[in-house]
Structure formats: C-alpha cells, structure tokens
Write an enzyme that holds these catalytic residues in place. Structure first.
Site, PDB file in Angstrom:
ATOM      1  N   PHE A  16       0.809  -1.222   0.000  1.00 12.41           N
ATOM      2  CA  PHE A  16       0.000   0.000   0.000  1.00 12.41           C
ATOM      3  C   PHE A  16       0.843   1.274   0.000  1.00 12.41           C
ATOM      4  CE2 PHE A  16      -2.318  -3.306   2.400  1.00 12.41           C
ATOM      5  CZ  PHE A  16      -3.445  -3.434   1.594  1.00 12.41           C
ATOM      6  N   HIS A  21      -4.921   5.918  -0.852  1.00 16.42           N
ATOM      7  CA  HIS A  21      -5.480   5.795   0.497  1.00 16.42           C
ATOM      8  C   HIS A  21      -4.422   6.079   1.566  1.00 16.42           C
ATOM      9  CE1 HIS A  21      -9.238   4.972   2.293  1.00 16.42           C
ATOM     10  NE2 HIS A  21      -9.081   3.709   2.637  1.00 16.42           N
ATOM     11  N   ASN A  69      -9.133   0.504   8.526  1.00 18.89           N
ATOM     12  CA  ASN A  69     -10.444   0.293   9.144  1.00 18.89           C
ATOM     13  C   ASN A  69     -10.410   0.233  10.663  1.00 18.89           C
ATOM     14  OD1 ASN A  69     -11.208   0.180   6.503  1.00 18.89           O
ATOM     15  ND2 ASN A  69     -12.016  -1.893   6.560  1.00 18.89           N
TER      16      ASN A  69
END
Length: 200
Positions: A16, A21, A69
């Site tokens: 990532f 994000h 999350n």
C-alpha cells in the site's frame, strides 16, 4: 512547550506504500524527512512515531499500524498514553469526494463514508476532532456499470501526474502546520481551504 499531535491515516506494508489511500502516511513521512526525523514503531501506541521541534512547539507524528479500518484503536491508544485533549490532534486523511489537489480543514464532522474516520469516531465517541482532508478525486466509471470502482481507485498507486500535484499540496499543508505555533488556527484553516494547486 506547545505539543501538536499529527496522525496520518493509511495502511501499513509495501503493498500500500504509494496508494491514494495512504496520503496521510505519505504527507507525514514527507514532513518528518524535512526535519531529519525517523519513524520508530511503538507497540503501546499501535503506531510508528516521529518527533521534532519547530521553534517553541513539539511536533509528534504517528502512522497507525492497525490498517485503515481500525485506525481508531491507534488514535485511542495515543490519546490515552499522552493524556491529551482532542483539541491537540490533527488527523491527515485522503478524500475521494474532493477533487485532486483540494484541501479541507474541518474541526468536526461525520466520517463522510471514510472507514478510517469512522473507526476514530467509534473509539473516541465523538466527531469533534480536527481533520485535514486531501482530495484524491473520484474514480472513473467502469464501462457498463453504474457504480464507480471506488476500492480499486483508493487502493491504486498514485500516478506521476498526480504526484506532481500532491507535492504542491504536501508543501502547502506542511507550511501551514509549521505556523501552528505562530498563527491562529482560523488563519491556518483559511490558508488550507483556499489553496489552489494551479496558483502554486
């Protein structure tokens, strides 16, 4: 000495590293590097941590290791460990509902559908915390489908064209954050919210 807590949201791991994000991670890494400060993992904070001083202010930067999350668990750990007022915290986060290059500083608000902010709201039991939202733009529509390919967009890597714009955004946000010890917060809000990537 004034203490400023900056928490960037993102996902840990090489997979990532350069995703849209991970804007929160990328911006704080940029900021930390400017002051020759390295991030070190602190298990009790569920985050990697960097600290440096600007004039009479101590800047403490955090990159949660909980995945997006579950960002709220790291934020809760940071708040509890330092016993800090939520007014000292600034969350740096991506926003697909803002055009690429736009910045929005808000003192409170809903999650806006962002799972990282949702987790923080759940753990802190309040929407009253500051957040600096950085636009990554909406994803292009998928041919033959009504819905946007949101997940692929936010987890996708930043392109070279996007990077050139985000470099300007990062510089502006960091310059504004550096003024937190000399300027009133209202000044910072106006400076960030009026930013125009085409004039920088």
């Amino acid at each position: 000495m004034k203490e400023i807590y900056l928490i960037g949201l993102g996902n840990p791991g090489k997979k990532f590293l350069n995703s849209r994000h991970n804007i929160g991670f990328l911006l704080l890494e940029y900021f930390s590097k400017k002051y020759n400060s390295n991030f070190l993992f602190k298990d009790k904070l569920k985050s990697s941590y960097s600290e440096f001083q600007i004039d009479n202010s101590s800047y403490r930067l955090f990159l949660p290791n909980t995945f997006m999350n579950n960002s709220g668990y790291a934020v809760r750990a940071i708040v509890d460990w330092y016993k800090i007022n939520l007014d000292q915290i600034f969350i740096i986060v991506d926003d697909k509902d803002l055009p690429l290059g736009k910045i929005r500083f808000r003192r409170k608000g809903s999650s806006g559908g962002h799972n990282g902010l949702k987790s923080i709201i759940e753990q802190l039991q309040t929407q009253k915390f500051k957040r600096i939202r950085i636009g990554i733009g909406s994803p292009p529509p998928i041919k033959g489908e009504k819905n946007f390919n949101t997940i692929s967009h936010v987890l996708g890597n930043i392109s070279l064209e996007e990077k050139s714009i985000l470099d300007k955004v990062f510089r502006r946000v960091i310059e504004s954050l550096e003024k937190l010890n000399t300027k009133k917060e209202e000044y910072i809000i106006n400076e960030l919210n009026s930013f125009d990537k085409d004039q920088h």
